[in-house]
Design an enzyme around this catalytic site. Structure first.
Site, PDB file in Angstrom:
ATOM      1  CE  LYS A   1       2.179   2.892   6.847  1.00 55.57           C
ATOM      2  NZ  LYS A   1       1.775   2.840   5.423  1.00 55.57           N
TER       3      LYS A   1
ATOM      4  CB  THR B   1      -0.929  -0.001   1.225  1.00 58.80           C
ATOM      5  OG1 THR B   1      -1.871  -1.062   1.069  1.00 58.80           O
ATOM      6  CG2 THR B   1      -1.698   1.313   1.334  1.00 58.80           C
TER       7      THR B   1
ATOM      8  CE  LYS C   1      -5.668  -1.349   1.432  1.00 64.21           C
ATOM      9  NZ  LYS C   1      -4.284  -1.726   1.731  1.00 64.21           N
TER      10      LYS C   1
END
Lengths: 283, 283, 283, 283
Positions: free
Chosen positions: B235, B92, B167
């Site tokens: 994050k 990711t 995502k």
């Protein structure tokens, strides 16, 4: 077969009342605007000129009104009810109001359930509403056959006042998931993902509220005819804010959601479906 | 049977690699910390001392790393690959980084897909990940049998870079629905609704993201062992903020969500599952 | 009289350099776009073709550039400086970058102050800037006569890097007070208070940031010619967000303020003064 | 010399009434809790057992109460007033309430000014309050000598109701500048700037609301004895939210500020000064 008093024949109430008649019950009805009762009267309901008129001989009374003040304007039925009758208020009011109504009912020798519904016009017509109920178990059991004539599910969440408490929570989740969805699609589009791929990937997946798939035709067609108007969602979000204030619970996400919907209201979308928030954000 | 290079053997990568071996493929693997490769080597994988070692004879390369810098640290494999090989980055990362990786691959004569996954440890082990892919259709078709060995679904959302774009959107929706859910439950509790009734009524219903039912045991038990640690969600939320800044898209709900999770991080919940945000808010 | 190297001759830098010349110092200057140096050269400055050229014989070097990348692009002057020279970076960069520059300076045997300024074009021209400085006391004392040629006040807030840290805080306060002021006026207007009465009562009073009185002519005339463009304020707000992320400090008000200014940017106000946010909100 | 009726003898009202006596006027006073009137009665005021008692022979009436319901509970004085008397309500209520009070006064043949004050205990004692007035110019001129006995400034912002409208705006600016200030200091501290340098650089500067310098001793000593309790600021922020809802004005910064102060309230700071929000955020 029960003899039912029914007050409030708007978009929702008229459809709920019709389902009760279809299930074989007799209804005496009242509405602020008499004209709206016409289809129901043809369908077999009896008209009462006043709220008190509805109370005569009623075994149970349902109210389905737009806001607390409207409920308060109809309270004339309470003193006229036979002793110890059950009043079911399906209006979406606020918790402190519902607790006050429970006290009013009790002061008049009656019983009270707050039973706001999840679902809008389509579910009301199809008898697929969900009743979110606060009140005594025995009272909910008494009303259950009638709930089942109008809906598909009864959720008993606590004592009187907690039905609308839960409804307030549910409406906030409804609005906030719409707000997040719209932001997410706006970002995806700006990154070059086709809207079609965004809708296909998100809706029906694990991170999107399932109700969004019922709104998908609106997102695709751009026709946001109201099922649940944005201005009412904005009003309900404000009720969440009021309730959170009274309860002393910080709700930053809810507070922001109210402001975001207010901006959409200010942009003129109040009479469209609340899902028109999507077009407000994604263009 | 394909000969696969696989770099990154953390919680996710090790399970994905094992599924590829179980599906009959041969793997050469590399990881920053060599020790973590041991179980896989016993399972039949071959070890490479360097990223470039992974590239030797690879028909395809998968990378599954924790963040963009980690991917960058492994790029030594690119020049060592046979001509015109497909690199699938399941990490990711962020959209601008993924586009840069696509350009790097191309400059070295190779092809690139960004294919971040939806799902965590459990889905990785069970081969039930969803791959959200950006890249050319032909490349995705080439990788599809391998995706299917590791997952249950392939969503092709656009060209290279759009997998991680999607995502980013998905993770924001994940976090924001958790934030709203927690606020809603906090309000409901303050109004006197038992937590059990709140969970039962909301989870699985039309306004709650379906993934919440997978977290329900955590809400009930209070055991928030990490599937997806809160510090990584924080994050990722920051990556959303970065991406929205670059794209010039106002995302007030996302910005607030990042701050709310940061407060939970500050309260010491970083290593617990991100759903521990729930206990942070509801007590 | 000091021989000064000065790099960066934009709106701010050109005025600051002119004030140094007027105070009797000699300057060698450089700018990415050579043309912008012309007025200064006529005013007595000497041109250097490269950043390194500026360093020749400099007793001190000032840089005043638009962003960290621009500073990085000029670093060629560092190795060319006489031993142990003081470099004063007046650019508004971010704390982690400034600390890196301090380390770069040190690695080259030099000393570093970060000294971003409060004030814009008008204050730069009038020699009324405030220098917000991070660095050693002795270095600040060395630069003080030059600061005083360009400004009215020197605030020493800590070691290297803390000047821009403080600047970041100041710019957030600047933007957030503008955002609150605009919301307050929008509400007051909607309640029927004339805008004139709102400005008169709020500005100059105890609850309004004093800088707002300098913007009052813009609010009254509707002419938002840029002193500090909104797009740069948006960039600085993002730097605040970055810095807060790195520092692990939740800043919900700052996060919201960034989004609000982004909406104004999206509405096309980027090149106007940041106070044009006021008209964006109040109509 | 005027004969004045004065209702409401709390922290503020008792000090305002004393200043009126000191200026040579005669007062008849009433308070819900009779005991609080004692010092004033010794100071020369006359006691009335009921609100109506205050009205006897009054040339003007002042009310200074904690909230709208308290004002409503005292309305008994209105019918008892001599014809066409001026009522000055200094309570901080909300705009729609103040307009309703203006109508009540008018229906009883009297005149109305809403004149909430800026300033707290210290300013009330020193006769340095600012009166923010809504009402007719002639009525404000009639009250002016009495305002001047209690305060240092009279701001006339519009017709009846607009005094509290402006006050609502002012209190929002007060709270939001405190919230931003606290966030800014929290960031600065996390970046290593000493708190002392932060306070010194920000307070009194162009980006900080001037009232903050009055709070500086609290920030430095950590003694947050209430001048204006945080719980009342929270209540006023909610009044802002209510008013913005009624007016249809999106106020995202105000909505967030209310939630932030609610979190401080929840943390137990309600009875401390509202500036205790600072310690809540900066530790």
């Amino acid at each position: 077969m029960t003899h039912i008093g029914f007050i409030g024949l708007g978009i929702m109430g008229s459809r709920m009342a019709a389902n009760l008649i279809d299930a074989g019950h007799t209804l005496t009805v009242h509405n602020r605007t008499a004209g709206k009762a016409a289809p129901l009267l043809e369908h077999g309901a009896q008209w009462a000129e006043t709220p008190a008129g509805v109370a005569q001989g009623a075994e149970i009374v349902f109210t389905m009104l737009a806001h607390p003040q409207a409920v308060e304007g109809m309270l004339g039925f309470l003193p006229a009810l036979p002793d110890n009758t059950l009043w079911v208020d399906c209006s979406t009011t606020n918790p402190s109001f519902a607790r006050r109504m429970a006290a009013e009912a009790s002061a008049n020798g009656h019983r009270f359930i707050d039973a706001p519904v999840a679902g809008s016009k389509k579910q009301a017509a199809a008898g697929e509403l969900v009743f979110i109920c606060g009140g005594a178990q025995a009272d909910i059991d008494e009303a259950r056959p009638l709930f089942e004539a109008m809906g598909s599910r009864v959720a008993h969440v606590g004592e009187a006042g907690m039905g609308v408490s839960m409804k307030v929570v549910v409406n906030f989740l409804l609005a906030s998931s719409m707000a997040a969805f719209a932001e997410g699609v706006a970002l995806g589009q700006a990154l070059g993902i086709p809207r079609e791929a965004l809708l296909r990937t998100i809706i029906g997946g694990p991170v999107a509220a399932p109700y969004l798939s019922g709104k998908q035709p609106k997102f695709e067609s751009g026709d946001y005819s109201a099922e649940f108007p944005l201005k009412w969602m904005h009003k309900d979000l404000h009720m969440v804010a009021e309730t959170a204030y009274e309860a002393g619970v910080p709700m930053p996400a809810a507070a922001l959601t109210e402001q975001l919907f207010r901006a959409a209201l200010q942009a003129g979308l109040g009479d469209e479906d609340f899902s028109a928030y999507f077009k407000h954000v994604t263009g």
